[in-house]
Design a protein around this motif. Sequence first.
Motif, mmCIF file in Angstrom:
data_model
loop_
_atom_site.group_PDB
_atom_site.id
_atom_site.type_symbol
_atom_site.label_atom_id
_atom_site.label_comp_id
_atom_site.label_asym_id
_atom_site.label_seq_id
_atom_site.Cartn_x
_atom_site.Cartn_y
_atom_site.Cartn_z
ATOM 1 N N MET A 87 -3.441 41.816 -54.253
ATOM 2 C CA MET A 87 -3.491 42.694 -55.418
ATOM 3 C C MET A 87 -4.319 42.024 -56.494
ATOM 4 N N ILE A 88 -5.235 42.766 -57.098
ATOM 5 C CA ILE A 88 -6.046 42.219 -58.190
ATOM 6 C C ILE A 88 -5.842 43.070 -59.435
ATOM 7 N N ASP A 89 -5.879 42.384 -60.594
ATOM 8 C CA ASP A 89 -5.738 43.061 -61.879
ATOM 9 C C ASP A 89 -6.555 42.306 -62.914
ATOM 10 N N GLU A 90 -6.285 42.534 -64.195
ATOM 11 C CA GLU A 90 -7.070 41.890 -65.254
ATOM 12 C C GLU A 90 -6.970 40.372 -65.200
ATOM 13 N N ALA A 91 -5.797 39.844 -64.867
ATOM 14 C CA ALA A 91 -5.653 38.392 -64.753
ATOM 15 C C ALA A 91 -6.517 37.859 -63.612
ATOM 16 N N SER A 92 -6.575 38.602 -62.517
ATOM 17 C CA SER A 92 -7.427 38.209 -61.390
ATOM 18 C C SER A 92 -8.890 38.140 -61.824
ATOM 19 N N ARG A 93 -9.301 39.129 -62.633
ATOM 20 C CA ARG A 93 -10.685 39.158 -63.108
ATOM 21 C C ARG A 93 -11.014 37.907 -63.929
ATOM 22 N N LYS A 94 -10.095 37.515 -64.809
ATOM 23 C CA LYS A 94 -10.333 36.336 -65.646
ATOM 24 C C LYS A 94 -10.457 35.073 -64.804
ATOM 25 N N MET A 95 -9.593 34.929 -63.798
ATOM 26 C CA MET A 95 -9.669 33.771 -62.917
ATOM 27 C C MET A 95 -10.971 33.775 -62.118
ATOM 28 N N ALA A 96 -11.371 34.964 -61.655
ATOM 29 C CA ALA A 96 -12.604 35.067 -60.875
ATOM 30 C C ALA A 96 -13.829 34.757 -61.714
ATOM 31 N N LEU A 97 -13.789 35.105 -62.997
ATOM 32 C CA LEU A 97 -14.921 34.802 -63.876
ATOM 33 C C LEU A 97 -15.214 33.306 -63.926
ATOM 34 N N VAL A 98 -14.165 32.497 -63.960
ATOM 35 C CA VAL A 98 -14.336 31.047 -64.035
ATOM 36 C C VAL A 98 -15.043 30.525 -62.785
ATOM 37 N N VAL A 99 -14.539 30.928 -61.607
ATOM 38 C CA VAL A 99 -15.110 30.448 -60.349
ATOM 39 C C VAL A 99 -16.530 30.973 -60.167
ATOM 40 N N ALA A 100 -16.748 32.250 -60.494
ATOM 41 C CA ALA A 100 -18.080 32.827 -60.352
ATOM 42 C C ALA A 100 -19.088 32.128 -61.261
ATOM 43 N N ALA A 101 -18.684 31.827 -62.488
ATOM 44 C CA ALA A 101 -19.586 31.147 -63.420
ATOM 45 C C ALA A 101 -19.966 29.767 -62.909
ATOM 46 N N LYS A 102 -19.003 29.036 -62.366
ATOM 47 C CA LYS A 102 -19.303 27.714 -61.824
ATOM 48 C C LYS A 102 -20.221 27.814 -60.610
ATOM 49 N N GLY A 103 -19.991 28.827 -59.770
ATOM 50 C CA GLY A 103 -20.851 29.012 -58.609
ATOM 51 C C GLY A 103 -22.274 29.367 -58.987
ATOM 52 N N ARG A 104 -22.430 30.248 -59.965
ATOM 53 C CA ARG A 104 -23.767 30.620 -60.412
ATOM 54 C C ARG A 104 -24.490 29.425 -61.021
ATOM 55 N N ALA A 105 -23.753 28.643 -61.832
ATOM 56 C CA ALA A 105 -24.353 27.456 -62.442
ATOM 57 C C ALA A 105 -24.775 26.441 -61.385
ATOM 58 N N ALA A 106 -24.052 26.397 -60.276
ATOM 59 C CA ALA A 106 -24.379 25.473 -59.191
ATOM 60 C C ALA A 106 -25.495 25.994 -58.295
ATOM 61 N N GLY A 107 -25.950 27.219 -58.550
ATOM 62 C CA GLY A 107 -27.044 27.775 -57.771
ATOM 63 C C GLY A 107 -26.628 28.428 -56.472
ATOM 64 N N LEU A 108 -25.342 28.762 -56.309
ATOM 65 C CA LEU A 108 -24.882 29.411 -55.083
ATOM 66 C C LEU A 108 -25.354 30.861 -55.035
ATOM 67 N N SER A 109 -25.564 31.353 -53.825
ATOM 68 C CA SER A 109 -25.949 32.746 -53.618
ATOM 69 C C SER A 109 -24.863 33.465 -52.830
ATOM 70 N N ARG A 110 -24.667 34.721 -53.119
ATOM 71 C CA ARG A 110 -23.625 35.499 -52.448
ATOM 72 C C ARG A 110 -23.991 35.741 -50.987
ATOM 73 N N THR A 111 -22.955 35.726 -50.145
ATOM 74 C CA THR A 111 -23.141 36.072 -48.733
ATOM 75 C C THR A 111 -22.330 37.295 -48.347
ATOM 76 N N LYS A 112 -21.580 37.856 -49.302
ATOM 77 C CA LYS A 112 -20.781 39.048 -49.038
ATOM 78 C C LYS A 112 -20.923 40.009 -50.203
ATOM 79 N N SER A 113 -20.774 41.310 -49.927
ATOM 80 C CA SER A 113 -20.849 42.314 -50.992
ATOM 81 C C SER A 113 -19.680 43.268 -50.867
ATOM 82 N N PHE A 114 -19.343 43.934 -51.955
ATOM 83 C CA PHE A 114 -18.192 44.827 -51.991
ATOM 84 C C PHE A 114 -18.577 46.234 -51.523
ATOM 85 N N THR A 115 -17.750 46.792 -50.667
ATOM 86 C CA THR A 115 -17.904 48.185 -50.241
ATOM 87 C C THR A 115 -16.600 48.926 -50.541
ATOM 88 N N PRO A 116 -16.616 49.946 -51.388
ATOM 89 C CA PRO A 116 -15.376 50.657 -51.728
ATOM 90 C C PRO A 116 -14.709 51.250 -50.478
#
Length: 310
Positions: free
Chosen positions: A281-310
């Motif tokens: 289950m994801i909610d607003e708290a999940s989004r805040k936690m994901a922002l931290v990890v995503a920001a660190k990954g982007r700063a490290a130069g990581l590229s996505r290997t998966k995409s979201f499909t509704p």
Amino acid sequence: MRSRRSVLAVPGSNPRFLEKAQTLPVDEVFLDLEDSVAPSAKEQARRNVVSALREGDWAGRTRVVRVNDLATRWTYRDVIEVVEGAGEFLDCLMLPKVQDSTEVVWLDTLLTQIERAMGYDVGRIGIEAQIESARGLVNVDAIAGSSRRLETLVFGPADFMASINMRTLVVGEQPPGYTEGDAYHYILMRLLMAARSHDLQVIDGPYLHVRDVEGFRRVARRSAALGFDGKWVLHPSQVDAANEVFSPSQEDYDRAELILEAYEYYTTVEERGAVMLGDEMIDEASRKMALVVAAKGRAAGLSRTKSFTP
């Protein structure tokens, strides 16, 4: 926020090391005028640092100079000569052994005067405050809020251990006789809380056994697990380990980006605030936690290997 996974210390008195530093894949390099430079070499080190900043290739790296601490006779000349000589090539100054907020205010004021005199953009040069004593740690909240220029708090373990009479000569390792828990946990968490409450980054100090890479990894994982942004490196052998430890894994980075993308879709398109993403289950708290990890990954130069499909 600048990426500061690996922060390389380079003696300003050693031209060979200054040249070598430009080839290493570190996020930040700080050219040192303080502890790694003998008193008789301080003035020449300033000239070396100005020359290295002006003529070197530091592309992609945050450029920092550590000046001497305010208890010495060198600090004001360090700031004036470095900033007047190479301020347009400088990102931050690091002030060591910060005891209270007035020291950061002093540096902020002097930087503002030099920037105005030189025609630089006022406030562009940041400050890193190094906490290296019991007094500095007690005053860390005031220090963290003392200047808009402040970007990071930095732990200085060797001087700190001496200031509290810790019974060990091995920097960063547990003191003999301390068998339960982690002797550094309170210190690291105290720095982390002060930094995050003022939207600052926080950097762990050096591991002096430079050829013990596994020991470096072990100590680095401790501060990375708490939420630190990076760690000093003293030797090329420590660089890859620091970059790895303070970057999210590919799996975690992909997951964070998926959470952000899915949450954006479900809250805007389907107008739901809590949904399932796979088995989670994801909610607003999940989004805040994901922002931290995503920001660190982007700063490290990581590229996505998966995409979201509704």
